[in-house]
Motif scaffolding. Structure first.
Motif, PDB file in Angstrom:
ATOM      1  N   THR A  64      -3.068 -17.630   7.618  1.00 18.76           N
ATOM      2  CA  THR A  64      -3.512 -19.012   7.840  1.00 18.76           C
ATOM      3  C   THR A  64      -3.968 -19.720   6.569  1.00 18.76           C
ATOM      4  N   THR A  65      -4.540 -18.959   5.639  1.00 17.88           N
ATOM      5  CA  THR A  65      -5.082 -19.591   4.431  1.00 17.88           C
ATOM      6  C   THR A  65      -4.361 -19.179   3.163  1.00 17.88           C
ATOM      7  N   GLY A  66      -3.549 -18.127   3.275  1.00 20.72           N
ATOM      8  CA  GLY A  66      -2.871 -17.629   2.079  1.00 20.72           C
ATOM      9  C   GLY A  66      -3.754 -16.766   1.199  1.00 20.72           C
ATOM     10  N   LYS A  67      -4.996 -16.474   1.670  1.00 20.95           N
ATOM     11  CA  LYS A  67      -5.909 -15.639   0.905  1.00 20.95           C
ATOM     12  C   LYS A  67      -5.354 -14.222   0.800  1.00 20.95           C
ATOM     13  N   GLN A  68      -5.302 -13.708  -0.416  1.00 23.76           N
ATOM     14  CA  GLN A  68      -4.753 -12.375  -0.636  1.00 23.76           C
ATOM     15  C   GLN A  68      -5.490 -11.336   0.197  1.00 23.76           C
ATOM     16  N   LEU A  69      -4.728 -10.469   0.811  1.00 27.35           N
ATOM     17  CA  LEU A  69      -5.310  -9.411   1.638  1.00 27.35           C
ATOM     18  C   LEU A  69      -5.742  -8.254   0.752  1.00 27.35           C
ATOM     19  N   HIS A  70      -6.952  -7.806   0.990  1.00 21.68           N
ATOM     20  CA  HIS A  70      -7.471  -6.616   0.302  1.00 21.68           C
ATOM     21  C   HIS A  70      -8.362  -5.887   1.295  1.00 21.68           C
ATOM     22  N   VAL A  71      -7.879  -4.775   1.802  1.00 23.86           N
ATOM     23  CA  VAL A  71      -8.665  -4.004   2.766  1.00 23.86           C
ATOM     24  C   VAL A  71      -8.570  -2.522   2.459  1.00 23.86           C
ATOM     25  N   GLU A  72      -9.611  -1.819   2.849  1.00 25.32           N
ATOM     26  CA  GLU A  72      -9.593  -0.360   2.859  1.00 25.32           C
ATOM     27  C   GLU A  72      -9.777   0.048   4.304  1.00 25.32           C
ATOM     28  N   CYS A  73      -8.831   0.813   4.818  1.00 23.87           N
ATOM     29  CA  CYS A  73      -8.854   1.138   6.242  1.00 23.87           C
ATOM     30  C   CYS A  73      -8.184   2.484   6.469  1.00 23.87           C
ATOM     31  N   ARG A  74      -8.258   2.931   7.707  1.00 23.69           N
ATOM     32  CA  ARG A  74      -7.661   4.209   8.081  1.00 23.69           C
ATOM     33  C   ARG A  74      -6.450   3.990   8.979  1.00 23.69           C
ATOM     34  N   TYR A  75      -5.398   4.722   8.662  1.00 26.69           N
ATOM     35  CA  TYR A  75      -4.244   4.814   9.543  1.00 26.69           C
ATOM     36  C   TYR A  75      -4.201   6.227  10.115  1.00 26.69           C
ATOM     37  N   ILE A  76      -3.730   6.331  11.342  1.00 27.39           N
ATOM     38  CA  ILE A  76      -3.600   7.638  11.979  1.00 27.39           C
ATOM     39  C   ILE A  76      -2.211   8.186  11.673  1.00 27.39           C
ATOM     40  N   ALA A  77      -2.168   9.304  10.966  1.00 33.17           N
ATOM     41  CA  ALA A  77      -0.898   9.923  10.595  1.00 33.17           C
ATOM     42  C   ALA A  77      -0.279  10.620  11.801  1.00 33.17           C
ATOM     43  N   ARG A  78       0.969  11.014  11.651  1.00 31.99           N
ATOM     44  CA  ARG A  78       1.674  11.693  12.741  1.00 31.99           C
ATOM     45  C   ARG A  78       0.942  12.952  13.187  1.00 31.99           C
ATOM     46  N   ASP A  79       0.337  13.669  12.240  1.00 28.50           N
ATOM     47  CA  ASP A  79      -0.349  14.915  12.588  1.00 28.50           C
ATOM     48  C   ASP A  79      -1.780  14.696  13.067  1.00 28.50           C
ATOM     49  N   GLY A  80      -2.177  13.417  13.250  1.00 28.64           N
ATOM     50  CA  GLY A  80      -3.493  13.124  13.786  1.00 28.64           C
ATOM     51  C   GLY A  80      -4.571  12.886  12.748  1.00 28.64           C
TER      52      GLY A  80
END
Length: 265
Positions: A64-80
């Motif tokens: 919506t604003t074009g503000k650059q995304l910068h996040v630190e987050c967790r993804y769940i891998a295939r092995d959990g």
């Protein structure tokens, strides 16, 4: 495709179509490129539930604003496994400023996050041990500046912590003891220790307290980066020792006087 980061190009929007995804995604999370790109919302389903709202909000701000995304987050891998990822994304625009596509990268930061968490736990344990310790616990920088002082300073020497932290180690030390302790401190900089010493420190009321310290060099330990000294008030013990020496000297003097009288008499 030979970089350690995952790179992607997508059509702008939360349900964005992925135009390109580097094969490193499989090494990072265990999913193939085909699995990840078949459904534009697949990445959302792989986000850790605790991070979902925060990441979607950051993604919406980009859209919506074009503000650059910068996040630190967790993804769940295939092995959990929960894999910590630093994700950066921005719009690539045409000459008129219209977004053409989203360019993003994903970097595995799991090791860094785990190290930071371990450090926080270590610091918490250290503080739990020192906050209620009777002995003084001090962390000293290489130049002799006190970086950390335990609350026992208030009880043992009467000094508030803000009067202790940031000052030089030798500031309140008895002048007659400074040279010997400086020599020990210099030796400790080139040794792991432990090294011990006795010296006098000035109480806030102006009196001198006898102290016994044991110091260990932890300068090479990134979690500490200083010299840890554990110091105990031994004033009562030293006073008792001095009284015993005085009494022994007195008895010796009396004994000699009695013997002298016997010889003359």
């Amino acid at each position: 495709e030979h970089l350690p980061t995952v790179t992607y190009i997508a059509v702008p929007g939360v349900g964005e179509e992925v135009l390109y995804l580097s094969p490193q995604i499989e090494r990072l999370l265990g999913y193939t490129v085909a699995e990840w790109t078949a459904d534009p919302t697949f990445w959302i389903t792989r986000l850790h539930p605790d991070d979902l709202a925060r990441v979607l909000e950051a993604s919406a701000q980009l859209d919506t604003t074009g503000k650059q995304l910068h996040v630190e987050c967790r993804y769940i891998a295939r092995d959990g496994r929960a894999v910590w990822v630093q994700e950066e994304a921005l719009f690539v625009r045409d000459a008129a400023g219209k977004p053409l596509y989203t360019l993003g990268i994903m970097l595995d930061i799991t090791a860094r996050v785990q190290a930071e968490e371990a450090l926080r736990h270590s610091e918490a344990r250290f503080r739990a041990l020192t906050e209620h310790a009777v002995d003084l616990v001090t962390i000293i920088d290489v130049d002799g500046t006190i970086r950390y002082a335990s609350p026992a300073y208030r009880h043992v020497l009467g000094h508030p912590l803000d009067e202790v932290v940031g000052r030089r180690l030798f500031t309140t030390m008895h002048p007659d003891d400074v040279d010997a302790v400086q020599e020990l401190f210099t030796a400790l900089l080139h040794s792991d220790g432990p090294l011990s010493a006795e010296f006098r420190l000035r109480h806030r009321d102006g009196s001198w307290r006898y102290m016994e310290t044991t110091a260990v060099n932890h300068l090479a330990n990134p979690a500490i980066g200083g010299i840890i000294a554990t110091t105990r008030d031994i004033t009562t013990r030293r006073q008792a020792e001095e009284r015993l020496r005085f009494q022994a000297h007195l008895l010796d003097s009396v004994g000699q006087a009695v013997i002298a009288t016997d010889v003359l008499g």
